[in-house]
Scaffold this active site. Structure first.
Site, short mmCIF file in Angstrom:
data_model
loop_
_atom_site.label_atom_id
_atom_site.label_comp_id
_atom_site.label_asym_id
_atom_site.label_seq_id
_atom_site.Cartn_x
_atom_site.Cartn_y
_atom_site.Cartn_z
N CYS A 114 0.86 -1.19 0.00
CA CYS A 114 0.00 0.00 0.00
C CYS A 114 0.89 1.23 0.00
O CYS A 114 2.09 1.14 0.25
CB CYS A 114 -0.86 0.02 1.25
N ARG B 11 1.45 1.59 -5.96
CA ARG B 11 1.66 0.59 -4.91
C ARG B 11 0.37 -0.15 -4.54
O ARG B 11 0.40 -1.15 -3.83
CB ARG B 11 2.21 1.27 -3.65
N TRP C 125 -3.73 -1.86 -1.34
CA TRP C 125 -3.77 -3.11 -2.10
C TRP C 125 -4.18 -4.17 -1.09
O TRP C 125 -3.42 -4.50 -0.17
CB TRP C 125 -2.39 -3.42 -2.70
N GLY D 257 1.50 -3.44 5.12
CA GLY D 257 2.12 -4.66 5.65
C GLY D 257 1.06 -5.62 6.14
O GLY D 257 -0.12 -5.48 5.83
N LYS E 2 4.69 -9.56 -19.82
CA LYS E 2 4.22 -8.19 -20.10
C LYS E 2 2.82 -8.22 -20.67
O LYS E 2 1.95 -7.46 -20.27
CB LYS E 2 5.14 -7.46 -21.08
N GLU F 116 0.08 -9.46 -18.01
CA GLU F 116 -0.24 -8.62 -16.86
C GLU F 116 -0.96 -7.32 -17.22
O GLU F 116 -1.71 -6.81 -16.39
CB GLU F 116 0.99 -8.37 -15.97
N HIS G 193 7.36 -30.57 -27.37
CA HIS G 193 7.09 -31.50 -26.26
C HIS G 193 5.74 -31.22 -25.61
O HIS G 193 5.51 -31.63 -24.47
CB HIS G 193 8.22 -31.42 -25.23
N LYS H 144 2.65 -2.63 -7.51
CA LYS H 144 4.01 -2.48 -8.03
C LYS H 144 5.00 -3.40 -7.34
O LYS H 144 5.83 -4.02 -7.97
CB LYS H 144 4.45 -1.03 -7.92
O1 M6R Z 1 10.39 -5.08 -7.13
P1 M6R Z 1 10.74 -6.44 -7.63
O2 M6R Z 1 11.63 -6.42 -8.81
O3 M6R Z 1 11.28 -7.35 -6.56
O4 M6R Z 1 9.36 -7.06 -8.12
C1 M6R Z 1 9.29 -8.37 -8.60
C2 M6R Z 1 7.98 -8.63 -9.29
O5 M6R Z 1 6.90 -8.44 -8.42
C3 M6R Z 1 7.79 -7.73 -10.52
O6 M6R Z 1 8.83 -7.87 -11.42
C4 M6R Z 1 6.46 -8.04 -11.22
O7 M6R Z 1 6.49 -9.32 -11.76
C5 M6R Z 1 6.15 -7.00 -12.28
N1 M6R Z 1 4.75 -6.68 -12.26
C6 M6R Z 1 6.48 -7.45 -13.65
O8 M6R Z 1 6.17 -6.52 -14.62
#
Ligand code: M6R
Length: 611
Positions: A2, A27, A73, A100, A488, A491, A507, A606
């Site tokens: 959040c 976030r 979130w 958290g 990409k 998501e 396979h 994020k």
């Molecule tokens: O902040 P981080 O790189 O540790 O985050 C890891 C993943 O949560 C992050 O890469 C996520 O998969 C993204 N949404 C991908 O675009």
């Protein structure tokens, strides 16, 4: 995760908080709320985005110089008005915003219920608010003591801002596991989950550490531990320009961040490559070079896109420096009792530096005595603080939920690390190493060229925007790129997409191919070119639609594929940096054409600070 914002000073708190929430909306964005402290504590919250909150408070009293705001979130309880933050304690004494998870909340809730407390939300945060209030009223202690005592009873992670209606001249902030930054102004303080809401007011910041509690009045800051030991605040300068956190004329942050990649890569290698392009120097690794050279293996950990960058790292380290590498999802690694030797070097990759699973995996590896390095983008975040050493990517703030420039900056760092180790271990010739360094330095120009072709990617996006599935294929260095392209797309456009090593297609996945299946193949010229041509033929033989990424001037694949996207020729070791760009843009345009919220895709946040 959040987003948290707080303000205490002489200015109107509301605009500062609402603007800060907009900056932090990446976030989490399922509900939002604010509390403004004046003669009373005015709390407003609702389901939806920060814009919905703005509408909701349009006719409300929002005057006051102290306040807090939250964009959520959801973890405990669905996104609705009741579960939105701030959470207020039963008798209205305490107002709390929280990032958290309180893991032992159900036990605490039961105890509070036994003592007569009733709950209006399903959140763990309301439990904390009531626990603080219970201690405050029962123990007849100050708000600060009640907060500190309550926090000693809590298991879990928190970034918190708390106010007490009896002590309306102060805010109390606390951190454990979830980031919190204090901005230091003249006669005012700012609080936020990261520095982006703060930099337009001040670049002096204090990063709270785990177990820190800050008691803020407009002209006083007391910092102590949760156990009441006084601490001296360490004020640091944050190097962040306001332009870096605006869209700068782009329709979306994601698009802006895709176009920023030449700059981000350049900033990541700038100052780390000698002027004559012959040597790489990574100051952050200086003290751990002996461990890296002695390492029997490297374990790379990360999640999502960072994990994909780690896979590229595997190819780089094995290929150039001849060090065995394992790449692990942090979330699997930490839970499966992995065998970790003291001689292992762990490299944790994370854009945010706050991903809970990656942090937990780091702690596990450290406890096992391994050397742990970090590759992170957010300066001052948790992971760089828990690791023995590391290298920052200088991608700048990444706001779009879909990671783009962080990926290429991470791969840039991994390339430089592999080149440093190759030099020290003498695993490639000087000539070869210098050639690769030169090519790396040239990558921003290559990407500039690729970015100029966006109209082409738009046309392909238009043709395939209504597809229900996509396959992405690549071999060797391009397998992680295929995975990243698929991630990409899924998501941000909600199209089902899978990435595969091209040879694996026969396979199983080949059964999926028919005239409705677009297959994106990374088919640039490198060692496996002939093989990838065969894979394309296999797809075409089953009437699949092939969108091939090819090296400029390729004629063979042009005759086979339905569409080709040309990219300049690069060494395979560096080509992931270039070939991922068209895939990012293709996903972006498809998502926009499908009317999706590109920067804030559904169900995502994020960085994932829950386990
Ligand atoms: O902040 P981080 O790189 O540790 O985050 C890891 C993943 O949560 C992050 O890469 C996520 O998969 C993204 N949404 C991908 O675009």
């Amino acid at each position: 995760m959040c987003g948290i914002v707080g303000y205490i000073g002489d200015k109107n708190a509301y605009p500062i908080i609402i603007n800060g929430l907009k900056r932090l909306e990446y976030r989490g964005y399922d509900s939002a709320g604010i509390a403004i402290l004046d003669d009373t504590v005015k709390t407003y919250k609702c389901k939806g985005k920060v814009a919905d909150l703005e509408k909701f408070v349009a006719d409300k009293d929002i005057s006051g110089n102290i306040g807090m705001g939250h964009t959520r979130w959801a973890t405990h309880g669905e996104p609705n008005d009741e579960n939105a933050h701030p959470q207020v304690s039963q008798n209205g004494y305490f107002t709390v915003i929280h990032n958290g998870i309180i893991e032992n909340y159900s036990r605490l809730k039961k105890r509070l219920k036994d003592r007569g407390y009733k709950f209006v939300s399903e959140t763990d945060t309301e439990v904390l608010a009531n626990l603080i209030e219970y201690i405050y009223l029962k123990g007849k202690v100050t708000a600060e003591i009640a907060v500190r005592l309550a926090l000693t009873k809590v298991i879990g992670a928190y970034g918190l801002v708390i106010s007490c209606k009896d002590e309306k001249d102060k805010l109390i902030a606390a951190r454990k596991g979830s980031p919190l930054v204090i901005g230091v102004g003249k006669g005012e303080y700012f609080l936020a989950s990261d520095a982006t809401p703060i930099v337009e007011y001040t670049n002096s910041v204090i990063y709270l550490n785990d177990d820190d509690v800050a008691i803020l009045k407009k002209d006083e800051l007391i910092l102590k531990t949760v156990h009441n030991d006084r601490l001296t605040p360490k004020v640091q300068k944050v190097d962040l320009e306001i332009g870096e956190i605006d869209k700068n004329g782009f329709d979306h942050f994601m698009l802006k961040e895709i176009f920023e990649q030449p700059r981000a890569i350049n900033d990541t290698f700038r100052g780390r490559i000698s002027a004559d392009n012959t040597l790489v120097h990574l100051g952050g690794l200086f003290n751990v070079i002996p461990q890296l050279l002695a390492a029997k293996r490297i374990i790379i950990i990360g999640c999502g896109t960072s994990w994909h960058a780690g896979l590229v790292g595997e190819y780089l380290f094995e290929d150039l420096a001849r060090i065995p590498v394992e790449v692990e999802y942090a979330s699997e690694f930490r839970y499966r009792n992995p065998i970790i030797h003291k001689e292992d070097v762990i490299i944790a990759i994370s854009q945010s530096g706050e991903t809970a699973d990656t942090l937990a995996a780091i702690k596990l590896a450290k406890n096992a005595g391994a050397t742990v390095l970090g590759i992170c983008n957010v300066v001052g975040s948790s992971i760089p603080r828990y690791t023995d050493a590391g290298v920052y990517t200088h991608a700048g703030p990444e706001i779009g939920v879909a990671s783009t420039k962080a990926f290429t900056a991470q791969v840039t760092v991994l390339t430089m690390m592999a080149l440093v180790l190759a030099e020290k271990k003498n695993t490639i010739s000087d000539k070869e190493r210098k050639r690769l360094i030169k090519e790396l330095v040239n990558i921003p120009k290559t990407i500039d060229k690729i970015l100029k072709n966006s109209e082409e990617y738009k046309k392909i996006a238009e043709l395939y925007k209504d597809s229900e599935n996509f396959l992405y294929l690549g071999r060797g260095y391009f397998f992680p790129v295929a995975l990243e392209g698929a991630l990409k797309l899924k998501e941000i456009s909600y199209i089902h997409a899978e990435g595969y090593p091209a040879a694996e297609m026969k396979h199983g996945p080949i059964a999926l191919i028919d005239k409705n299946m677009p297959v994106v193949v990374i088919a640039t010229k490198d060692g496996s070119y002939e093989k990838i041509v065969s894979n394309i033929q296999e797809v075409k033989a089953r009437n699949g639609k092939v969108i091939a990424l090819v090296t400029e001037g390729d004629t063979i694949i042009k005759n086979l594929a339905d569409h080709v996207i040309e990219v300049p020729q690069n060494d395979a070791a560096l080509a992931p940096l270039a070939t991922v760009i068209p895939l990012q843009l293709l996903s972006y345009y498809i998502a926009v054409m499908r009317g999706c919220n590109v920067d804030q895709p559904r169900n995502l946040a994020k960085s994932v600070t829950v386990e």
